[in-house]
Design a protein around this motif. Structure first.
Motif, short mmCIF file in Angstrom:
data_model
loop_
_atom_site.label_atom_id
_atom_site.label_comp_id
_atom_site.label_asym_id
_atom_site.label_seq_id
_atom_site.Cartn_x
_atom_site.Cartn_y
_atom_site.Cartn_z
N THR A 221 17.24 35.43 67.64
CA THR A 221 17.82 35.91 68.88
C THR A 221 18.23 34.72 69.74
OG1 THR A 221 16.43 37.89 68.85
CG2 THR A 221 17.43 37.30 70.96
N VAL A 222 19.47 34.76 70.22
CA VAL A 222 20.02 33.68 71.03
C VAL A 222 20.42 34.26 72.38
CG1 VAL A 222 21.80 31.90 71.22
CG2 VAL A 222 20.86 32.49 68.97
N LEU A 255 29.25 32.55 67.79
CA LEU A 255 28.23 33.48 67.29
C LEU A 255 28.87 34.78 66.81
CD1 LEU A 255 25.46 32.89 69.97
CD2 LEU A 255 25.17 32.52 67.51
N LEU A 256 29.78 35.34 67.60
CA LEU A 256 30.44 36.58 67.20
C LEU A 256 31.30 36.37 65.96
CD1 LEU A 256 31.49 38.08 70.66
CD2 LEU A 256 29.73 38.93 69.11
N ARG A 257 31.99 35.26 65.90
CA ARG A 257 32.82 34.97 64.73
C ARG A 257 31.98 34.87 63.47
NH1 ARG A 257 34.51 29.22 64.92
NH2 ARG A 257 32.46 29.07 63.93
N VAL A 262 25.96 41.23 69.72
CA VAL A 262 25.42 41.29 71.08
C VAL A 262 24.71 42.63 71.23
CG1 VAL A 262 25.95 41.30 73.53
CG2 VAL A 262 27.23 39.80 72.00
N THR A 263 23.45 42.59 71.63
CA THR A 263 22.65 43.82 71.73
C THR A 263 22.28 44.20 73.16
OG1 THR A 263 20.61 42.56 71.36
CG2 THR A 263 21.69 43.51 69.42
N VAL A 273 21.93 38.00 71.89
CA VAL A 273 22.71 37.97 70.67
C VAL A 273 21.78 37.88 69.47
CG1 VAL A 273 24.63 36.87 69.46
CG2 VAL A 273 24.50 36.72 71.95
N GLU A 274 21.93 38.81 68.52
CA GLU A 274 21.12 38.81 67.31
C GLU A 274 21.94 38.20 66.17
OE1 GLU A 274 18.04 39.75 67.27
OE2 GLU A 274 17.99 40.58 69.31
#
Length: 277
Positions: A221-222, A255-257, A262-263, A273-274
């Motif tokens: 988790t970030v 991160l998304l790429r 995102v939770t 962000v997981e």
């Protein structure tokens, strides 16, 4: 806090002292135009949506709705039907509301009911990931999720809010029947669980972004922070605002790429962000 739809009034709903309805007339579209003009303060040639476009969208069966309090317009939303792969969705192009009336949340619940009546299961929209209040509203109060980072999505913008900054956006996806969304529209904001081993991929110190170890192998988790008030920061310290733009683009965007999800939005200050296993 949800309105009761009234078929006799072509989509009218009442939420407390607000009346929400689909708009049909030129005078109504002019009301929306003036409302948006006061919120975004665009250049004369840069209005977010014109009266003529609202007329065309409404006539073609798209979503153009207003929220009225004692016959005064206090919020409005404009969206159009689109496709994501083989799935039909409603893309909410713009929603604006005056503060203090609850019109933003009421419009979204009205929009959700409109979409579900037409067999749609998702609504999408874009928003600036640096704006804390919008992130909290979208993720916590509605249960939407950012699923794609879009650098400089609108190119150069010269309105009173975005001037001097790049128009990075994230694509928010609202899955209308997901359990956490059902809870959110009942008035139960989503509060993500933060594990003890979460790391700060992007933090804040003295108003500036501070990067952390997003590539740590044991960090599932970030947390990605955003500035307290980026709009005020653009005016007072444009260099700091630019640093935040670049940092969020590189940390959250990367991160998304790379497949992270995102939770939630924690403590009204940072994305949760997981990372994939």
């Amino acid at each position: 806090m949800s309105g009761v739809m009234s078929p006799a009034n072509r989509g009218d709903a009442r939420v407390n002292d607000l009346v929400l309805r689909e708009l049909r007339s030129i005078e109504e579209f002019k009301d929306v135009f003036r409302l948006f003009d006061g919120i975004w303060r665009p250049n004369p040639d840069g209005a977010p949506v014109t009266v003529e476009m609202m007329r065309a969208l409404s006539h073609a069966g798209n979503y153009v709705a207003g929220a009225y309090r004692y016959d005064r317009i206090v919020g409005a939303s404009v969206g159009f039907l689109g496709m994501t792969g083989a799935e039909r969705v409603l893309h909410s192009h713009i929603t604006g509301a005056l503060a203090g009336h609850g019109a933003g949340f009421a419009l979204k619940t009205h929009q959700r009911a409109w979409a579900l009546e037409r067999g749609l299961e998702r609504i999408t929209w874009t928003y600036d990931p640096l704006v804390r209040r919008n992130a909290y509203f979208n993720l916590a109060k509605l249960g939407a999720r950012p699923e794609e980072y879009l650098p400089s999505f609108y190119g150069t913008m010269s309105d009173g809010i975005n001037t001097g900054d790049e128009s990075d956006r994230v694509l928010a996806v609202w899955r209308l029947t997901a359990p956490h969304v059902l809870a959110a529209v009942r008035g139960e904001p989503h509060r993500p669980v933060i594990p003890a081993d979460a790391v700060a991929g992007l933090g804040e110190r003295n108003g500036r972004p501070v990067r952390g170890p997003t590539d740590a192998s044991d960090a599932g988790t970030v947390l990605v922070a955003v500035p307290r008030d980026v709009e005020a920061l653009r005016r007072a310290e444009p260099r700091a605002a630019r640093e935040w733009r670049v940092a969020v683009r590189e940390v959250l965007g990367d991160l998304l790429r790379d497949g992270a999800r995102v939770t939630g939005f924690h403590d009204k200050s940072c994305y949760v962000v997981e990372r994939p296993p």
